[in-house]
Scaffold this motif. Structure first.
Motif, short mmCIF file in Angstrom:
data_model
loop_
_atom_site.label_atom_id
_atom_site.label_comp_id
_atom_site.label_asym_id
_atom_site.label_seq_id
_atom_site.Cartn_x
_atom_site.Cartn_y
_atom_site.Cartn_z
N ARG A 110 0.56 -1.07 0.15
CA ARG A 110 0.16 0.03 0.02
C ARG A 110 0.68 1.05 0.02
O ARG A 110 2.01 1.14 0.95
N VAL A 111 0.27 2.65 -0.87
CA VAL A 111 1.21 3.29 -1.02
C VAL A 111 1.04 4.65 -1.34
O VAL A 111 -0.42 4.62 -1.68
N LYS A 112 1.30 5.45 -1.37
CA LYS A 112 0.98 6.86 -1.26
C LYS A 112 2.12 7.99 -2.83
O LYS A 112 3.46 7.26 -2.73
N LEU A 113 1.94 7.71 -3.60
CA LEU A 113 2.36 8.73 -4.23
C LEU A 113 1.90 9.69 -5.33
O LEU A 113 0.37 10.27 -4.66
N LYS A 114 2.96 10.43 -6.09
CA LYS A 114 2.16 11.51 -7.04
C LYS A 114 2.23 11.53 -7.96
O LYS A 114 3.21 11.09 -8.89
N GLY A 115 1.62 12.15 -9.47
CA GLY A 115 1.43 11.93 -10.15
C GLY A 115 -0.11 12.55 -10.93
O GLY A 115 -0.40 13.45 -10.48
N THR A 116 -0.13 12.58 -12.41
CA THR A 116 -0.97 13.87 -12.88
C THR A 116 -1.56 12.28 -13.71
O THR A 116 -1.37 11.37 -14.49
N ARG A 117 -2.86 12.65 -13.84
CA ARG A 117 -4.02 12.03 -15.05
C ARG A 117 -4.27 12.12 -16.01
O ARG A 117 -4.23 13.08 -16.54
N ILE A 118 -4.16 11.03 -16.59
CA ILE A 118 -3.88 10.89 -17.82
C ILE A 118 -5.13 10.00 -18.84
O ILE A 118 -5.98 9.37 -17.94
N ARG A 120 -8.89 9.51 -20.88
CA ARG A 120 -9.47 8.98 -22.88
C ARG A 120 -11.03 8.14 -22.31
O ARG A 120 -10.55 6.97 -21.84
N ASP A 121 -11.98 8.46 -22.70
CA ASP A 121 -13.62 8.02 -22.52
C ASP A 121 -13.10 7.20 -20.92
O ASP A 121 -12.92 8.40 -20.38
N SER A 122 -13.28 6.43 -20.65
CA SER A 122 -13.66 5.35 -19.06
C SER A 122 -12.29 5.12 -18.90
O SER A 122 -12.09 4.62 -18.00
N LEU A 123 -11.47 5.18 -19.94
CA LEU A 123 -9.91 4.40 -19.00
C LEU A 123 -9.17 6.26 -18.45
O LEU A 123 -8.59 6.48 -19.91
N GLN A 124 -8.83 6.06 -17.29
CA GLN A 124 -7.61 6.58 -16.95
C GLN A 124 -5.74 6.19 -16.75
O GLN A 124 -6.40 4.83 -16.87
N MET A 125 -5.30 6.64 -16.51
CA MET A 125 -3.83 6.34 -16.07
C MET A 125 -3.32 7.47 -15.13
O MET A 125 -3.23 8.51 -14.94
N ILE A 126 -1.60 6.89 -14.59
CA ILE A 126 -1.29 7.73 -14.06
C ILE A 126 -0.18 8.14 -13.91
O ILE A 126 0.95 6.86 -14.66
N GLU A 127 0.67 9.00 -14.85
CA GLU A 127 1.79 9.26 -14.89
C GLU A 127 3.05 9.98 -13.12
O GLU A 127 2.50 11.18 -12.65
N VAL A 128 3.39 8.86 -12.99
CA VAL A 128 4.10 8.55 -11.75
C VAL A 128 5.11 9.85 -12.07
O VAL A 128 6.06 9.66 -12.85
N VAL A 129 4.74 10.56 -10.70
CA VAL A 129 6.70 11.50 -10.62
C VAL A 129 7.47 10.96 -10.31
O VAL A 129 7.46 10.05 -9.18
N GLY A 130 8.89 10.95 -10.52
CA GLY A 130 9.20 9.99 -10.12
C GLY A 130 10.33 9.67 -8.24
O GLY A 130 10.18 11.41 -8.20
N GLY A 131 10.17 8.94 -7.57
CA GLY A 131 10.62 9.60 -6.25
C GLY A 131 9.99 9.82 -5.76
O GLY A 131 10.48 9.68 -4.42
N SER A 132 8.20 10.21 -5.83
CA SER A 132 7.34 10.09 -5.35
C SER A 132 6.71 8.66 -4.22
O SER A 132 5.75 9.73 -3.84
N ILE A 133 6.95 7.30 -4.90
CA ILE A 133 6.29 6.69 -4.28
C ILE A 133 6.40 6.12 -3.25
O ILE A 133 7.56 6.07 -2.55
N VAL A 134 6.15 5.94 -1.82
CA VAL A 134 6.65 5.85 -0.19
C VAL A 134 5.32 4.63 0.19
O VAL A 134 4.55 5.38 -0.13
N LYS A 135 6.01 4.14 0.89
CA LYS A 135 5.04 3.04 1.39
C LYS A 135 3.78 4.06 2.62
O LYS A 135 4.17 4.53 3.67
N SER A 136 2.52 3.45 2.48
CA SER A 136 1.83 4.39 3.66
C SER A 136 1.79 3.51 5.05
O SER A 136 0.54 3.66 5.71
N GLY A 137 1.47 2.15 4.93
CA GLY A 137 1.66 1.19 6.09
C GLY A 137 -0.01 0.76 5.97
O GLY A 137 -0.39 1.01 5.01
N GLY A 138 0.37 -0.27 6.44
CA GLY A 138 -1.24 -1.12 5.89
C GLY A 138 -1.31 -2.21 5.05
O GLY A 138 0.19 -2.05 5.04
N GLU A 139 -1.95 -3.38 5.29
CA GLU A 139 -1.95 -4.13 3.82
C GLU A 139 -2.38 -3.96 2.91
O GLU A 139 -2.71 -3.42 2.91
#
Lengths: 253, 344
Positions: A110-118, A120-139
């Motif tokens: 389980r993580v927290k991260l920063k990113g930018t949404r991309i 189209r129609d019902s599909l989406q994606m996240i462009e993750v900011v490099g180095g922004s992923i951190v474990k948030s604790g929990g299962e």
């Protein structure tokens, strides 16, 4: 006999008779240039309704799932039949890179991260900011959906890179985007197989090898052109997957 | 008059010419991007910039290419030719921005060097629908770059007019490459026929005007006068307007025979500056003045007045029975030949 006029560029004024021809001609040429500009604008193929929220970095929280492609599994506030509803959001890195490296040590966490949404129609994606992923604790959480086979099919479509197609570029497919798509696939961005019906409606399937692994390096030569592929179509959650042997690709051109 | 080398010898006509280029390009880009984002709200700014600069460059190149034949068909278009090289340089910069943004957009931020990406990522040279059109654009841009950097008179003088002219004739190769770049690129992805039709009309205009101008000029070249001995008859004295010339082809070379102050002199028709047609010029202040850029030569010597150093070959002339006869053999450039009096 009337003396013929003679133009000399370094003299301040041009002869009147020459000016009477060249000035309206220049004006006509300029108007024509603007009219052609408008024609070029109107004549373009309609742009897809796809978006990249460049500059709008947001916080996301969820569970990283590395396979079959990198996802962030986000639990929605909504519930279905009393069970939590999950949303899978594919992840990519900045530039023309996939997110494999970024998420390598976080699979199932389980993580927290920063990113930018991309999207189209019902599909989406996240462009993750490099180095922004951190474990948030929990299962880490596991989505309960099962994979459902929809059978073996031979499909006509176009191989594209998911990041540009979903909105980072527009148009993010077809001829003019071909080399960019190859660069993106080379960098590990997941491939999509886009199928269009006669009415122009599209279905997007995540393209994988028969073993469920990415086949990016085997499909460079077939990107952004009409091709035929044979493989098994599976549904999992809201996504369709196309498990296909790249050797089955046939060009339709 | 010829000139010494400065960055740009500005004058009023050049300033007006450049101001028109600058304003039209700015309005065109603003219009394309502004109206484009209204008509196509989901288009990206990069796409509009790439297409705006690209279409501006191809339109500009068409204008550059039609100016030459238009001037051959009518001297009234010569003001468009006078500063054409600035329009050519502007065309290169428009193409450079188009190519630069496209290279960054499609080829940068990946594993490969962007230029390597252009060269190796698509090798389907055997396919029309999938031909790697980017390489054609890159080749055209390299030609336009060579032309832009050698556009100054410094290079014209040092490369010599024939070499410079040959180098700049490569614009036709660049044009062909760009037509193929567009036809094998964006037109493959577009469905509206108006884009292909526009490109076709542009090509027809360029090719048609060049053929028409060539046909007109071929009459001068094919009607080569006959004559026994060293001299050939080129025209009658009465046919030549005062301070103007008749042009004839003698031994395969165009000769300009000028009438002025009751005299006749003949020099090569080819200006040393950019091979302009001196015979379409006029005698001003006692000097033959080229219609293209105003370079001047003395009719008796074929030399530019001091301190300038350009020289063209002269020809010996005779008048017999009101007809002008020109020696088939040119004199060395700058050789003084006494003008022949019309009254004998």
């Amino acid at each position: 006999m009337k003396k013929k006029e003679f133009y000399i560029g370094y003299l301040p004024e041009m002869p009147e008779g020459i000016a009477k021809v060249v000035r309206p001609f220049t004006a006509l040429l300029i108007v024509l240039v603007f009219v052609l500009g408008i024609i070029f604008l109107i004549g373009q193929r309609p742009f897809a309704k796809s978006y990249f929220e460049f500059g709008n970095v947001q916080d996301f929280e969820g569970t990283i799932q590395a396979r079959p492609i990198p996802f962030l599994l986000v639990v929605s506030d909504e519930k279905t039949e009393g069970l939590p509803k999950f949303e899978r959001i594919p992840l990519v890195a900045e530039g023309k890179d996939g997110a494999e490296e970024l998420i390598r040590s976080y699979d199932g966490s389980r993580v927290k991260l920063k990113g930018t949404r991309i999207y189209r129609d019902s599909l989406q994606m996240i462009e993750v900011v490099g180095g922004s992923i951190v474990k948030s604790g929990g299962e880490g959480q596991i989505a309960p959906e099962k994979e459902e086979s929809l059978g073996i099919h031979t499909l006509n479509g176009e191989i594209i890179d998911s990041k540009c197609y979903l909105g980072v570029m527009n148009p993010g497919n077809q001829k003019t985007h071909k080399i960019c798509a190859i660069n993106c696939l080379r960098g590990g961005i997941p491939a999509l197989f886009v199928v269009r019906d006669k009415a122009g409606n599209t279905s997007e399937l995540w393209l994988l090898g028969e073993d469920g692994k990415p086949v990016n390096e085997k499909i460079f030569d077939y990107v952004a052109e009409p091709v035929k592929m044979k493989g098994e179509v599976k549904r999992r959650g809201a996504f369709l997957y196309f498990y296909s042997n790249p050797d089955s690709i046939e060009r339709l051109n | 008059m010829s000139e010494s080398y400065v960055g740009i010898s500005w004058n009023r006509q050049k300033k007006i010419y450049d101001a028109i280029i600058g304003v039209v390009v700015l309005i065109y880009l603003a219009l394309f991007i502004g109206v484009g984002s209204l008509l196509h709200p989901t288009s990206t700014i990069e796409t509009l910039l790439i297409r705006g600069f690209g279409t501006a460059a191809i339109l500009s190149l068409h204008i550059v290419l039609i100016i030459g034949p238009l001037c051959r068909l009518s001297p009234k278009f010569l003001p468009l030719l006078y500063n054409r090289r600035h329009l050519g340089v502007a065309t290169f910069f428009l193409g450079l921005v188009h190519g630069g943004i496209a290279t960054f957009q499609f080829h940068a931020l990946g594993e490969l060097n962007p230029f390597v990406s252009i060269l190796i990522n698509n090798t389907r040279f055997d396919s029309v629908p999938d031909f790697p059109f980017q390489i054609l654009g890159l080749a055209a841009l390299i030609i336009l770059f060579l032309m832009a950097v050698t556009s100054h008179d410094f290079w014209l003088k040092n490369l010599t007019a024939p070499v410079w002219k040959t180098l700049h004739t490569l614009v036709y190769i660049a044009y062909g490459l760009l037509i193929a770049h567009v036809a094998l690129g964006v037109l493959q992805a577009e469905t509206n026929p108006i884009l292909a039709v526009s490109l076709g009309i542009g090509m027809l205009l360029v090719v048609g005007l060049h053929l028409t101008a060539a046909f007109k000029e071929s009459k001068t070249d094919t009607e080569e006068p006959n004559g026994k001995g060293d001299y050939v008859e080129v025209c009658s004295v009465d046919e030549i307007p005062e301070n103007r010339a008749c042009i004839a082809t003698v031994s395969g070379e165009r000769v300009a025979v000028f009438k002025y102050d009751g005299k006749v002199s003949a020099i090569s028709n080819v200006c040393q500056h950019q091979n302009g047609p001196l015979g379409e010029g006029e005698i001003i202040d006692g000097c033959i003045t080229c219609p293209w850029h105003g370079f001047q030569y003395e009719p008796e010597t074929g030399a530019s007045p001091p301190p300038f150093t350009e020289k063209v070959p002269t020809f010996n002339v005779k008048i017999t029975g009101g007809k002008v006869l020109v020696d088939k053999t040119p004199n060395k450039a700058g050789t003084r030949v006494e003008p022949v009096s019309i009254d004998g």
